[in-house]
Scaffold this motif. Sequence first.
Motif, PDB file in Angstrom:
ATOM      1  N   LEU A 110       0.597  -0.909  -0.071  1.00 33.60           N
ATOM      2  CA  LEU A 110       0.147   0.052   0.288  1.00 33.60           C
ATOM      3  C   LEU A 110       0.892   1.293   0.119  1.00 33.60           C
ATOM      4  N   VAL A 111       1.401   1.519   0.531  1.00 27.51           N
ATOM      5  CA  VAL A 111       2.495   2.964   0.757  1.00 27.51           C
ATOM      6  C   VAL A 111       3.919   2.628   0.210  1.00 27.51           C
ATOM      7  N   ASN A 112       3.704   2.106  -0.761  1.00 25.95           N
ATOM      8  CA  ASN A 112       4.086   1.792  -1.945  1.00 25.95           C
ATOM      9  C   ASN A 112       4.027   1.842  -3.350  1.00 25.95           C
ATOM     10  N   GLU A 113       2.078   2.166  -3.402  1.00 20.79           N
ATOM     11  CA  GLU A 113       1.418   2.727  -4.539  1.00 20.79           C
ATOM     12  C   GLU A 113       2.046   4.111  -5.435  1.00 20.79           C
ATOM     13  N   PRO A 114       2.403   4.045  -6.425  1.00 23.38           N
ATOM     14  CA  PRO A 114       2.741   5.571  -6.662  1.00 23.38           C
ATOM     15  C   PRO A 114       1.670   6.084  -6.387  1.00 23.38           C
ATOM     16  N   SER A 115       0.586   6.013  -6.204  1.00 24.17           N
ATOM     17  CA  SER A 115      -0.341   6.967  -5.094  1.00 24.17           C
ATOM     18  C   SER A 115      -0.500   7.666  -4.369  1.00 24.17           C
ATOM     19  N   PHE A 116      -0.477   5.958  -4.024  1.00 26.77           N
ATOM     20  CA  PHE A 116       0.254   6.451  -2.066  1.00 26.77           C
ATOM     21  C   PHE A 116       0.905   7.533  -2.340  1.00 26.77           C
TER      22      PHE A 116
END
Length: 168
Positions: free
Chosen positions: A23-29
């Motif tokens: 989750l924390v490495n998603e581009p949107s995050f």
Amino acid sequence: MIDTKRLTLRPATVDDASFYLRLVNEPSFLENIGDKGVRDLDGARAALLAGPIAMQAQLGYSLWMVVRKEDGAAIGMCGLIKRDTLPDTDIGYAYLPAFWGQGYAWEAASAALEYGRDVVKLPRLLGIVSPDNAPSSALLKKLGMHFVERFATGKTDLYRMEFPPRHN
């Protein structure tokens, strides 16, 4: 811990580290929330222990795992966060992009807001968002929050909701 029609919001555990890492490495995050510097499972475990797990133990609320009831899939995180940089608790949320646009963010955030108001008895709730993140701003407004200010850095908008006083 909190059940809605389609979701369960529950405290995070170290067993959620692989999901948190993703989750924390998603581009949107990274674009909308920021880089947490979490690059491996050990870092994810440490971040969970120092963040949501510690806050849950200390305050009785935190950023919770959002799990879809129909299949048990972890789809995001949503909850209440007490940051040193803000005067009051704020609502936070992040979801994997595959689960956007299905009403999950509204459903979970509504439940978190009710928990803050009715269980924790918060006098108000804040929301912070990147000015460029229109969907997140729209969600805060839909929850009943009102724009307060743009911080001097220009990178964050602050929203607030006052809860009516309770008389026993």
